[in-house]
Write a protein that holds these residues in place. Structure first.
Motif, PDB file in Angstrom:
ATOM      1  N   HIS A   1       0.805  -1.213   0.000  1.00  0.00           N
ATOM      2  CA  HIS A   1       0.000   0.000   0.000  1.00  0.00           C
ATOM      3  C   HIS A   1       0.842   1.269   0.000  1.00  0.00           C
TER       4      HIS A   1
ATOM      5  N   HIS B   1       3.187 -16.903  -3.222  1.00  0.00           N
ATOM      6  CA  HIS B   1       3.560 -15.498  -3.304  1.00  0.00           C
ATOM      7  C   HIS B   1       5.066 -15.371  -3.543  1.00  0.00           C
TER       8      HIS B   1
ATOM      9  N   PHE C   1      -7.981  -5.130  -4.261  1.00  0.00           N
ATOM     10  CA  PHE C   1      -8.041  -5.970  -3.068  1.00  0.00           C
ATOM     11  C   PHE C   1      -8.447  -5.225  -1.804  1.00  0.00           C
ATOM     12  N   SER C   2      -8.139  -3.946  -1.730  1.00  0.00           N
ATOM     13  CA  SER C   2      -8.333  -3.245  -0.460  1.00  0.00           C
ATOM     14  C   SER C   2      -9.096  -1.940  -0.555  1.00  0.00           C
TER      15      SER C   2
ATOM     16  N   VAL D   1       0.942  -4.486  -6.696  1.00  0.00           N
ATOM     17  CA  VAL D   1       0.882  -5.949  -6.678  1.00  0.00           C
ATOM     18  C   VAL D   1       1.343  -6.499  -8.022  1.00  0.00           C
TER      19      VAL D   1
ATOM     20  N   VAL E   1      -6.720  -8.801 -10.517  1.00  0.00           N
ATOM     21  CA  VAL E   1      -6.409  -7.395 -10.780  1.00  0.00           C
ATOM     22  C   VAL E   1      -6.947  -6.975 -12.144  1.00  0.00           C
TER      23      VAL E   1
ATOM     24  N   ASN F   1     -11.101  -3.960   1.705  1.00  0.00           N
ATOM     25  CA  ASN F   1     -10.171  -4.924   2.296  1.00  0.00           C
ATOM     26  C   ASN F   1     -10.924  -5.979   3.101  1.00  0.00           C
TER      27      ASN F   1
ATOM     28  N   THR G   1     -12.955  -8.362   0.594  1.00  0.00           N
ATOM     29  CA  THR G   1     -12.232  -9.366  -0.192  1.00  0.00           C
ATOM     30  C   THR G   1     -11.410 -10.334   0.651  1.00  0.00           C
TER      31      THR G   1
ATOM     32  N   ARG H   1      -9.478 -13.840  -0.693  1.00  0.00           N
ATOM     33  CA  ARG H   1      -8.022 -13.999  -0.761  1.00  0.00           C
ATOM     34  C   ARG H   1      -7.572 -15.225   0.037  1.00  0.00           C
TER      35      ARG H   1
ATOM     36  N   SER I   1      -3.601 -11.553  -3.240  1.00  0.00           N
ATOM     37  CA  SER I   1      -3.008 -10.213  -3.306  1.00  0.00           C
ATOM     38  C   SER I   1      -1.496 -10.365  -3.231  1.00  0.00           C
TER      39      SER I   1
ATOM     40  N   PHE J   1       1.406  -8.744  -3.260  1.00  0.00           N
ATOM     41  CA  PHE J   1       2.096  -7.469  -3.100  1.00  0.00           C
ATOM     42  C   PHE J   1       3.559  -7.608  -3.507  1.00  0.00           C
TER      43      PHE J   1
END
Length: 358
Positions: free
Chosen positions: A179, A252, A270-271, A277, A283, A298, A301, A305, A318, A320
């Motif tokens: 973020h 991830h 996502f948030s 990401v 996305v 957030n 979702t 997730r 997500s 990131f």
């Protein structure tokens, strides 16, 4: 303060606090033990959950560390946009056989309770994301012996950090994974984020605070670059995400260097807040329609997730990651700190000699 901060860490390397279970005590301890500054992420945890992780961490290292806290968010003005997005995500919920989360699950992330814990049980460093704490909060932490850092994404935000009385500012460039720590989430500012080197220069001219540079840093040569630009230290997140001590999901970690994920993107998918990401199916399909509504989206979702992770489906996780994700190295965290420090030393030597700083 620059001395106070750098006195805490032999190497000017800060491990970014990565919420969502990545910055576990084992990772933080390994970084701090190697001479960097490890950070626990209090975001999305209860105050007691944060306290238990601090206790666990203190059992793993006697070296300094930090804790990152999210600021409470203002009330949402257009809740109807969240309802529309929930309708769009109904098919995802059906596919993963789960319910969407409750968007009204809370806006303050247990902020006051976490501050109470950090004041009763002081830690060496506390950083803040998504806004600026009140001067009274920063003063109380200082009296408790805690150094305070606050994220800024513009020079204007850095001035607000200085006015509030923080000890240092984290300059977060657009390259950063996760973020963006903007103080006010204004959709009209989407696409206007600033690159790290330009941001460090602007903040250095705007405030007298020490600067910790964050965003896309993966190699010691890049650390040398931000230090040469005037930063006191560099903060790295994605670089530590791939380490064995990281709490990130295996999918991830693999995705960071998987050719399937060709690029990153800032998305609200996502948030409800811009976050960088790896671009996956979720996305592409939902990012263009996600409203500016954090933390409602957030919460909404979160079950999706988690269900995707349980199903081993990275296309709805997500993921990131910063822009330097392809440079991720699967080294133990302590070894990575040592490698980065060696690269930094080599880059400084090369720069002073007029050679190749890579």
């Amino acid at each position: 303060m620059s001395s106070a901060l750098t006195d805490l860490l032999p190497h000017p390397i800060v491990q970014a606090p990565m919420a969502g279970g990545v910055s576990v005590p084992q990772l933080v301890a390994a970084v701090s033990e190697a001479g960097g500054l490890g950070f626990l992420a209090a975001g999305y945890k209860t105050a007691d959950g944060m306290y238990q992780e601090i206790k666990q961490l203190r059992g793993l290292t006697s070296r300094p560390f930090g804790v990152n806290v999210f600021l409470p968010q203002p009330e949402l003005s257009e809740s109807g946009a969240v309802e529309v997005y929930a309708h769009q995500l109904a098919g995802e919920a059906a596919w993963y056989e789960t319910e969407l989360g409750d968007p009204d699950s809370g806006r303050d992330d247990g902020y006051d309770a976490k501050l109470a814990v950090l004041l009763d049980n002081p830690v060496p460093v506390v950083s803040f994301h998504f806004g600026v704490p009140g001067r009274d909060v920063l003063d109380r932490l200082r009296r408790a012996g805690t150094l305070t850092l606050v994220t800024a994404t513009t020079a204007e935000e850095a001035r607000a950090v200085e006015r509030a009385g923080a000890d240092a500012v984290i300059a977060q460039g657009v390259e950063a994974g996760g973020h963006q720590g903007t103080h006010r989430d204004l959709p009209e500012n989407d696409g206007s984020a600033i690159g790290l080197l330009s941001l460090v220069a602007q903040i250095r001219e705007a405030v007298s605070l020490p600067v910790v540079a964050a965003g896309g840093i993966m190699r010691g040569g890049q650390i040398a670059a931000v230090l040469a630009a005037g930063a006191s230290a560099a903060q790295l997140g994605t670089a530590f995400l791939a380490t064995p001590e990281s709490g990130a999901h295996t999918l991830h970690k693999r995705a960071l260097t998987d050719p399937l994920y060709a690029r990153t993107e800032l998305t609200r998918a996502f948030s409800g807040r811009p976050a960088r990401v790896l671009v996956n199916r979720f996305v592409r399909e939902h990012g263009p329609y996600a409203p500016a509504a954090y933390p409602e989206v957030n919460h909404l979702t979160s079950p999706l997730r988690k269900a995707a992770a349980r199903a081993g489906d990275a296309q709805s996780m997500s993921l990131f990651a910063g822009q330097g994700h392809r440079l991720a190295r699967e080294l133990p965290a302590g070894e990575l700190v040592e490698v980065l420090a060696a690269e930094l030393a080599a880059a400084r030597t090369a720069l002073s000699a007029g050679g190749d700083a890579r």
